[in-house]
Structures are given as C-alpha cells and as structure tokens.
Design a protein around this motif. Structure first.
Motif, PDB file in Angstrom:
ATOM      1  N   TRP A 199      12.826  -9.959   4.935  1.00 52.46           N
ATOM      2  CA  TRP A 199      13.534  -8.933   4.155  1.00 52.46           C
ATOM      3  C   TRP A 199      12.661  -7.729   3.831  1.00 52.46           C
ATOM      4  N   LYS A 200      11.333  -7.857   4.070  1.00 51.89           N
ATOM      5  CA  LYS A 200      10.438  -6.715   3.816  1.00 51.89           C
ATOM      6  C   LYS A 200      10.065  -6.022   5.127  1.00 51.89           C
ATOM      7  N   SER A 201      10.808  -6.281   6.186  1.00 52.16           N
ATOM      8  CA  SER A 201      10.529  -5.765   7.537  1.00 52.16           C
ATOM      9  C   SER A 201       9.246  -6.350   8.113  1.00 52.16           C
ATOM     10  N   GLY A 202       8.755  -7.422   7.488  1.00 54.56           N
ATOM     11  CA  GLY A 202       7.570  -8.108   8.038  1.00 54.56           C
ATOM     12  C   GLY A 202       7.955  -8.848   9.307  1.00 54.56           C
ATOM     13  N   ARG A 203       7.063  -8.792  10.282  1.00 58.89           N
ATOM     14  CA  ARG A 203       7.376  -9.353  11.593  1.00 58.89           C
ATOM     15  C   ARG A 203       7.262 -10.877  11.573  1.00 58.89           C
ATOM     16  N   LEU A 204       8.349 -11.560  11.922  1.00 57.83           N
ATOM     17  CA  LEU A 204       8.306 -13.025  12.008  1.00 57.83           C
ATOM     18  C   LEU A 204       8.011 -13.462  13.437  1.00 57.83           C
ATOM     19  N   GLY A 205       8.479 -12.674  14.365  1.00 56.71           N
ATOM     20  CA  GLY A 205       8.266 -13.045  15.765  1.00 56.71           C
ATOM     21  C   GLY A 205       8.951 -12.059  16.676  1.00 56.71           C
ATOM     22  N   ASN A 221      15.593  -4.606  16.199  1.00 56.65           N
ATOM     23  CA  ASN A 221      14.987  -5.280  15.041  1.00 56.65           C
ATOM     24  C   ASN A 221      16.047  -6.114  14.340  1.00 56.65           C
ATOM     25  N   MET A 222      15.676  -7.329  13.980  1.00 56.30           N
ATOM     26  CA  MET A 222      16.648  -8.216  13.328  1.00 56.30           C
ATOM     27  C   MET A 222      16.043  -8.832  12.068  1.00 56.30           C
ATOM     28  N   PRO A 223      16.225  -8.163  10.916  1.00 59.60           N
ATOM     29  CA  PRO A 223      15.697  -8.739   9.681  1.00 59.60           C
ATOM     30  C   PRO A 223      16.635  -9.789   9.056  1.00 59.60           C
ATOM     31  N   PHE A 224      16.030 -10.892   8.603  1.00 59.04           N
ATOM     32  CA  PHE A 224      16.771 -11.867   7.785  1.00 59.04           C
ATOM     33  C   PHE A 224      16.702 -11.339   6.354  1.00 59.04           C
ATOM     34  N   GLY A 225      17.751 -10.638   5.915  1.00 58.83           N
ATOM     35  CA  GLY A 225      17.747 -10.063   4.570  1.00 58.83           C
ATOM     36  C   GLY A 225      17.943 -11.139   3.517  1.00 58.83           C
ATOM     37  N   LYS A 226      17.773 -10.706   2.232  1.00 61.07           N
ATOM     38  CA  LYS A 226      17.936 -11.676   1.141  1.00 61.07           C
ATOM     39  C   LYS A 226      19.359 -12.203   1.093  1.00 61.07           C
ATOM     40  N   ASP A 237      16.841  -5.293   0.172  1.00 62.94           N
ATOM     41  CA  ASP A 237      15.895  -5.546   1.268  1.00 62.94           C
ATOM     42  C   ASP A 237      15.072  -4.292   1.556  1.00 62.94           C
ATOM     43  N   ARG A 238      13.823  -4.497   1.924  1.00 61.53           N
ATOM     44  CA  ARG A 238      13.007  -3.342   2.336  1.00 61.53           C
ATOM     45  C   ARG A 238      13.125  -3.165   3.851  1.00 61.53           C
ATOM     46  N   THR A 239      14.364  -2.893   4.260  1.00 63.02           N
ATOM     47  CA  THR A 239      14.675  -2.645   5.676  1.00 63.02           C
ATOM     48  C   THR A 239      15.581  -1.408   5.709  1.00 63.02           C
ATOM     49  N   PRO A 240      15.827  -0.826   6.877  1.00 62.56           N
ATOM     50  CA  PRO A 240      16.708   0.356   6.909  1.00 62.56           C
ATOM     51  C   PRO A 240      18.197   0.020   6.794  1.00 62.56           C
ATOM     52  N   ALA A 241      18.543  -1.238   6.471  1.00 62.01           N
ATOM     53  CA  ALA A 241      19.957  -1.638   6.482  1.00 62.01           C
ATOM     54  C   ALA A 241      20.823  -0.727   5.607  1.00 62.01           C
ATOM     55  N   ILE A 278      30.386  -2.844  -0.301  1.00 64.66           N
ATOM     56  CA  ILE A 278      29.923  -4.221  -0.550  1.00 64.66           C
ATOM     57  C   ILE A 278      28.635  -4.491   0.239  1.00 64.66           C
ATOM     58  N   LEU A 279      28.644  -4.065   1.505  1.00 67.95           N
ATOM     59  CA  LEU A 279      27.484  -4.335   2.365  1.00 67.95           C
ATOM     60  C   LEU A 279      26.254  -3.556   1.896  1.00 67.95           C
ATOM     61  N   THR A 280      26.454  -2.268   1.592  1.00 68.98           N
ATOM     62  CA  THR A 280      25.319  -1.432   1.169  1.00 68.98           C
ATOM     63  C   THR A 280      24.681  -2.035  -0.080  1.00 68.98           C
ATOM     64  N   GLU A 281      25.525  -2.486  -0.993  1.00 71.63           N
ATOM     65  CA  GLU A 281      25.020  -3.091  -2.233  1.00 71.63           C
ATOM     66  C   GLU A 281      24.248  -4.379  -1.919  1.00 71.63           C
TER      67      GLU A 281
END
Ligand SMILES: Cc1cc2nc3c(=O)[nH]c(=O)nc-3n(C[C@H](O)[C@H](O)[C@H](O)COP(=O)(O)OP(=O)(O)OC[C@H]3O[C@@H](n4cnc5c(N)ncnc54)[C@H](O)[C@@H]3O)c2cc1C
Length: 344
Positions: A13-19, A130-135, A185-189, A177-180
């Motif tokens: 969720w912080k745009s940290g790279r998992l893989g 990029n595919m972030p797993f957000g909160k 998350d610290r991603t560009p979502a 709803i989605l934006t909220e």
C-alpha cells in the motif's frame, strides 16, 4: 493492435515493491488491449471470410433430431445445423440444456472497475503494470508513453451483488466510494480515480468464478469458452483459453465424427483449463483478504517473488494447439511440462 506490457510489479500500500514478474523467456511481450479493439478485429475478419453474424437473437432452447439440431430463439425464429456449439458465455443457456444441474458462476467477493484516461498527471511506468495491494482493495495501473493511462480496481465487497445491483449505483457515486477507499494508500490510485470522469469509468461488475463443469457436451451440443471454463478475470487468460478451445474443437471436428470429436476435445482441453482456473482462484483469495491476511499475503508474495522464476509461468503462455497434427486424445496437445512449443 495493443500496447506492450513488459512486466508486472506487485506492490504494497506504500508502493513498496513486493516482487516483479517479467515475460517468460522466448516469447514476445504481453500486449494490453481493449475488448472493443479485439471485437473490431474479429468482426472484420468474419466479414472478410463471408461469415454471417445475426444480432438481437436470444437462444432459448434446442431440439435434437436424427439428422441434426434445431436452435430456437426468443423471437420465435429457428436455425438448423449438424451440431450446436454453445459459445454463450458464463451464463450459458446451452450449458443448462446439456446438464440442467450444471453449476453457475459464483461470486468471488470482489467488484471490478476500470478506466482508460488521458493526461493522468503521472509519469510513464515504462512498459510496466504496477499492481499495489492497497489497504482496502487491489489496484492496477499502467501509464503509457503517450500520456494515457489504464487502471483497474478489484474492490472487496462481502455481500454478493449481481451485475444489475452493481450498476444501480451511478458511476460518479462509485468513483466517490473508490477514491475514498483508496485515499489511505500511498499509491497513485486516488489520483488516477480523481482524474477519471464518470463517463470514463467502466463498471465491470462482480468478479465471478466458475466451478468445474461436469459435462462439456451431450448429443449434438458442445460448449466452448466461458460457458465451460471461465477463469476469473484476474487470470488474464479467459479469452486466450476460449480461443485455444475453439481451435482445438475445430481440429477435432475436422478429423473425427462429432461424438468422438467432442470426447477428444474435452480430453485434450480439460486438464489445461482446470490448471489455469486453479492458479487464478489462489490469486483472488489474496485480493479479497482481510487486513491480517493481507500482511501475511504481502510477506508470502515477497518470498514467492524472490524464488519464482518467469520460466515457471511459461506453461501458461507457451501453449499451442498443433493444428497440423491429426486429432486424437493427447495428440497435438502436448502436456505443458513435457515439451514447450514456441510461437511459429
Ligand atoms: C473484467 C474482465 C477482465 C478480463 N480480462 C481478461 C484478460 O486480460 N485476458 C483474457 O484473456 N481474458 C480476460 N477476461 C475474460 C474474457 O473476457 C472471457 O474469457 C472471454 O470474453 C470469453 O469469451 P466467450 O466468447 O467464451 O464468452 P463471451 O465473451 O461472454 O461471449 C458470449 C456471447 O454470447 C452471447 N450470449 C449469451 N447468452 C446468449 C443467448 N442466450 N443467446 C444468444 N447469445 C447469447 C453474449 O451476448 C456474448 O456476446 C476478462 C473478463 C473480465 C470480466
């Protein structure tokens, strides 16, 4: 057609790279393409070959005779043929005729949205998705060099919703709803959602899994594509599997009488499609996970990504139906781990 996608970067969720997963070696980059572009190309090819397409016909029933089968449509018209191929999608009417007890699609706990937007205000992701797993939900985005961007969101929703129920909520309300939900998350979502106009939002609807379909054919009727093997959309494989199955069915019908051909077709296709579906169902459970499971999943994804090699996924992409060999169970459809047949 399509825009190249050279890799998929899984993030937290912080745009940290998992893989990161690149293309398996020996195949060209994946292409990102829109459904309407695929339809346009397929329809142009059908027209070029003189294949007629009739619109506005809803198939409702079929009756088999000794010499053929008659399809009945809701407008009272009929059509006759030697066989009936049910390529009628995940809610297949032909599937219910073949087996009235056949299972239908099951809600996967996620609602899916997407958009193609211009001037996203974010730099190019240089060919990567990029595919972030957000909160609160899974997200994916790619910014192309021409300053356009695609994004999708798989938003967890515990209560099952039908496609009609999802569409009862207006796009502007879904965007709110989605934006909220993604704002934490610290991603560009949230930024990409804010840059999306309501008329640009594609409300895809509930994500669904299809359980194993016991009967692929009966008499003169047979199923192909999502009607018989619909992996959830997150596999990125549904259309590919549908096309492979259509080619394999055509190959079997070319070389064998229909009853034998249907049996060979199922024997050759079932193991592969069920393997892809099983792999996808594992992905969806990670996306629909709660907060604790999400932390465990992030750890598992990080570890898995370090160990995973793109070659391990080659079986998904390298598969070919060997059109030139005669159809027989197992022939021309080599098990993926036995031999890799590269693109011709
Ligand atoms: C959000 C999302 C993302 C996806 N992403 C990918 C991806 O990246 N890569 C990929 O390969 N696949 C992807 N897929 C899956 C892909 O769209 C499907 O697997 C593919 O469309 C299946 O093709 P099909 O022809 O079997 O069924 P469909 O495309 O569903 O076509 C069935 C057709 O039958 C018609 N029909 C249904 N019932 C009747 C009836 N009674 N009478 C007459 N006509 C009828 C329908 O109107 C429709 O035109 C995705 C799916 C979704 C929902």
């Amino acid at each position: 057609m399509g825009k190249p996608m050279t890799g998929i970067v899984l993030q937290d969720w912080k745009s940290g790279r998992l893989g990161e997963f690149g293309n398996p070696p020996g195949i060209p980059p994946m292409l990102f393409m829109f459904r309407h572009d695929v339809y346009r190309v397929l329809m142009a090819e059908a027209a070029r070959r003189g294949i007629p397409i009739e619109y506005g016909k809803r198939f409702v029933d079929a009756k088999e005779g000794d010499d053929g089968v008659t399809a009945h449509f809701a407008d009272g018209t009929t059509a006759e043929g030697d066989i009936l191929i049910g390529a009628d999608g995940i809610r297949s009417a032909v599937r219910s005729l073949i087996d009235p007890d056949a299972p239908g699609p099951r809600y996967a706990g996620l609602i899916s949205f997407g958009a193609l937007i211009k001037e996203p205000g974010i730099p190019s992701t240089e060919g990567k998705m990029n595919m972030p797993f957000g909160k609160k939900g899974f997200f994916g985005y790619q910014v192309f060099d021409d300053d356009t961007s695609v994004w999708f969101a798989n938003f967890p929703q515990a209560e099952p919703m039908t496609p009609a129920q999802v569409r009862e909520t207006k796009p502007e309300e879904w965007l709110r709803i989605l934006t909220e939900a993604y704002a934490a998350d610290r991603t560009p979502a949230a930024q990409l959602m804010a840059a999306t106009r309501p008329d640009e939002l594609i409300v895809v609807g509930p994500m669904e899994n299809m359980p194993r379909v016991p009967a692929w054919s009966k008499g003169r009727m047979v199923l192909v594509g999502d009607s018989v093997h619909a992996p959830s959309s997150s596999s990125g494989q549904g259309a590919s599997l549908a096309i492979e199955s259509a080619i394999e069915l055509a190959r079997c019908l070319r070389d064998q009488p229909y009853a034998e051909a249907f049996a060979t077709y199922e024997k050759n296709r079932r193991p592969r499609v069920e393997k892809v579906i099983a792999a996808t169902n594992r992905k969806n459970s990670a996306k629909a996970a709660g907060p604790v499971m999400r932390i465990i999943n992030a750890w598992a994804i990080k570890t898995f990504s370090k160990l995973a090699k793109p070659e391990k996924m080659a079986w998904v992409f390298h598969h070919r139906v060997d059109w030139d060999s005669p159809a027989a169970p197992g022939l021309g459809n080599v098990p993926e781990d036995a031999r890799i047949i590269g693109p011709k």
